[in-house]
Design a protein around this motif. Structure first.
Motif, short mmCIF file in Angstrom:
data_model
loop_
_atom_site.label_atom_id
_atom_site.label_comp_id
_atom_site.label_asym_id
_atom_site.label_seq_id
_atom_site.Cartn_x
_atom_site.Cartn_y
_atom_site.Cartn_z
N ALA A 183 4.98 0.24 -3.11
CA ALA A 183 4.08 1.30 -2.69
C ALA A 183 3.00 1.58 -3.74
CB ALA A 183 4.86 2.57 -2.41
N CYS A 184 3.38 1.51 -5.01
CA CYS A 184 2.42 1.83 -6.07
C CYS A 184 2.17 0.64 -7.00
CB CYS A 184 2.91 3.01 -6.88
SG CYS A 184 4.41 2.69 -7.83
N ASP A 185 2.75 -0.50 -6.72
CA ASP A 185 2.63 -1.71 -7.55
C ASP A 185 3.12 -1.48 -8.98
OD1 ASP A 185 1.58 -3.24 -5.48
OD2 ASP A 185 -0.46 -2.56 -5.90
N GLY A 186 4.09 -0.60 -9.14
CA GLY A 186 4.70 -0.37 -10.43
C GLY A 186 3.94 0.55 -11.34
N THR A 187 2.90 1.22 -10.87
CA THR A 187 2.12 2.11 -11.72
C THR A 187 2.68 3.53 -11.75
OG1 THR A 187 0.63 2.70 -9.92
CG2 THR A 187 -0.01 0.83 -11.30
N GLY A 188 3.40 3.92 -10.73
CA GLY A 188 3.93 5.28 -10.66
C GLY A 188 2.95 6.26 -10.04
N LYS A 189 1.75 5.82 -9.68
CA LYS A 189 0.74 6.68 -9.08
C LYS A 189 0.29 6.09 -7.75
CE LYS A 189 0.17 9.64 -12.41
NZ LYS A 189 0.37 11.06 -12.24
N ARG A 190 0.11 6.97 -6.76
CA ARG A 190 -0.37 6.57 -5.44
C ARG A 190 -1.51 7.48 -5.03
NH1 ARG A 190 4.23 6.00 -1.09
NH2 ARG A 190 2.40 5.46 0.07
N PRO A 191 -2.47 6.97 -4.25
CA PRO A 191 -3.53 7.86 -3.77
C PRO A 191 -2.98 8.86 -2.76
CG PRO A 191 -3.83 5.64 -2.91
CD PRO A 191 -2.68 5.59 -3.86
N ARG A 192 -3.50 10.07 -2.82
CA ARG A 192 -3.06 11.11 -1.88
C ARG A 192 -3.58 10.79 -0.48
NH1 ARG A 192 -1.09 15.12 -5.04
NH2 ARG A 192 -2.01 15.31 -7.10
N LEU A 193 -2.95 11.37 0.52
CA LEU A 193 -3.32 11.12 1.91
C LEU A 193 -4.77 11.51 2.17
CD1 LEU A 193 -2.51 10.26 4.77
CD2 LEU A 193 -1.81 12.62 5.15
N GLY A 194 -5.21 12.64 1.66
CA GLY A 194 -6.59 13.07 1.86
C GLY A 194 -7.58 12.09 1.25
N TRP A 195 -7.24 11.54 0.08
CA TRP A 195 -8.11 10.58 -0.56
C TRP A 195 -8.15 9.27 0.23
CZ3 TRP A 195 -11.88 10.79 -3.87
CH2 TRP A 195 -12.36 9.63 -4.42
N GLN A 196 -7.03 8.86 0.78
CA GLN A 196 -6.99 7.66 1.61
C GLN A 196 -7.85 7.83 2.85
OE1 GLN A 196 -2.89 6.93 2.45
NE2 GLN A 196 -2.41 6.22 0.39
N LEU A 197 -7.78 9.00 3.48
CA LEU A 197 -8.60 9.26 4.67
C LEU A 197 -10.08 9.25 4.30
CD1 LEU A 197 -6.52 12.07 6.39
CD2 LEU A 197 -6.75 9.69 7.10
N TYR A 198 -10.42 9.85 3.17
CA TYR A 198 -11.81 9.87 2.71
C TYR A 198 -12.32 8.46 2.43
CZ TYR A 198 -15.77 10.49 -0.42
OH TYR A 198 -16.99 10.39 -1.01
N ALA A 199 -11.52 7.65 1.76
CA ALA A 199 -11.92 6.28 1.44
C ALA A 199 -12.08 5.44 2.70
CB ALA A 199 -10.92 5.66 0.49
N ASN A 200 -11.17 5.60 3.65
CA ASN A 200 -11.28 4.86 4.90
C ASN A 200 -12.50 5.29 5.71
OD1 ASN A 200 -9.06 3.26 4.44
ND2 ASN A 200 -7.66 4.64 5.50
N ALA A 201 -12.80 6.58 5.74
CA ALA A 201 -13.98 7.07 6.46
C ALA A 201 -15.25 6.56 5.79
CB ALA A 201 -13.97 8.59 6.50
N ARG A 202 -15.27 6.54 4.47
CA ARG A 202 -16.43 6.04 3.75
C ARG A 202 -16.61 4.55 4.00
NH1 ARG A 202 -15.80 6.93 -2.35
NH2 ARG A 202 -14.51 5.12 -2.04
N ARG A 203 -15.52 3.79 4.00
CA ARG A 203 -15.57 2.36 4.27
C ARG A 203 -16.01 2.08 5.71
NH1 ARG A 203 -10.25 0.85 3.25
NH2 ARG A 203 -10.65 1.54 1.12
N PHE A 204 -15.54 2.89 6.66
CA PHE A 204 -15.91 2.73 8.06
C PHE A 204 -17.40 3.03 8.27
CE2 PHE A 204 -16.30 4.52 12.38
CZ PHE A 204 -15.94 3.40 13.11
N HIS A 205 -17.90 4.01 7.54
CA HIS A 205 -19.30 4.40 7.67
C HIS A 205 -20.23 3.29 7.18
CE1 HIS A 205 -22.83 6.92 7.85
NE2 HIS A 205 -23.08 6.68 6.58
N ARG A 206 -19.83 2.58 6.14
CA ARG A 206 -20.65 1.50 5.61
C ARG A 206 -20.63 0.34 6.57
NH1 ARG A 206 -18.90 1.34 -0.69
NH2 ARG A 206 -19.68 3.40 -1.18
#
Length: 68
Positions: free
Chosen positions: A45-68
């Motif tokens: 899930a985190c590739d061993g880093t211990g940190k994951r993006p929050r759900l809100g950030w994932q939605l924002y990144a996907n919306a930004r990617r979709f807009h481009r």
């Protein structure tokens, strides 16, 4: 009944905006799949880093990617 609707009309946008600002200020959260308090090198899930993006950030990144 009208007071409940008024309360929802005031609280829901406030909670939503505060979560948006929270995700913009701190987009990374701790991984819940890794063992508590440490990193797990084999966590997919985190590739061993211990940190994951929050759900809100994932939605924002996907919306930004979709807009481009």
């Amino acid at each position: 009944m009208a007071s409940i609707i008024t309360l929802l009309a005031i609280c829901l946008p406030t909670i939503t905006l505060s979560y948006i600002f929270f995700c913009l200020a701190s987009p990374w959260g701790t991984c819940t799949r890794c063992r508590p308090g440490g990193r797990n090198r084999t966590c997919r899930a985190c590739d061993g880093t211990g940190k994951r993006p929050r759900l809100g950030w994932q939605l924002y990144a996907n919306a930004r990617r979709f807009h481009r």
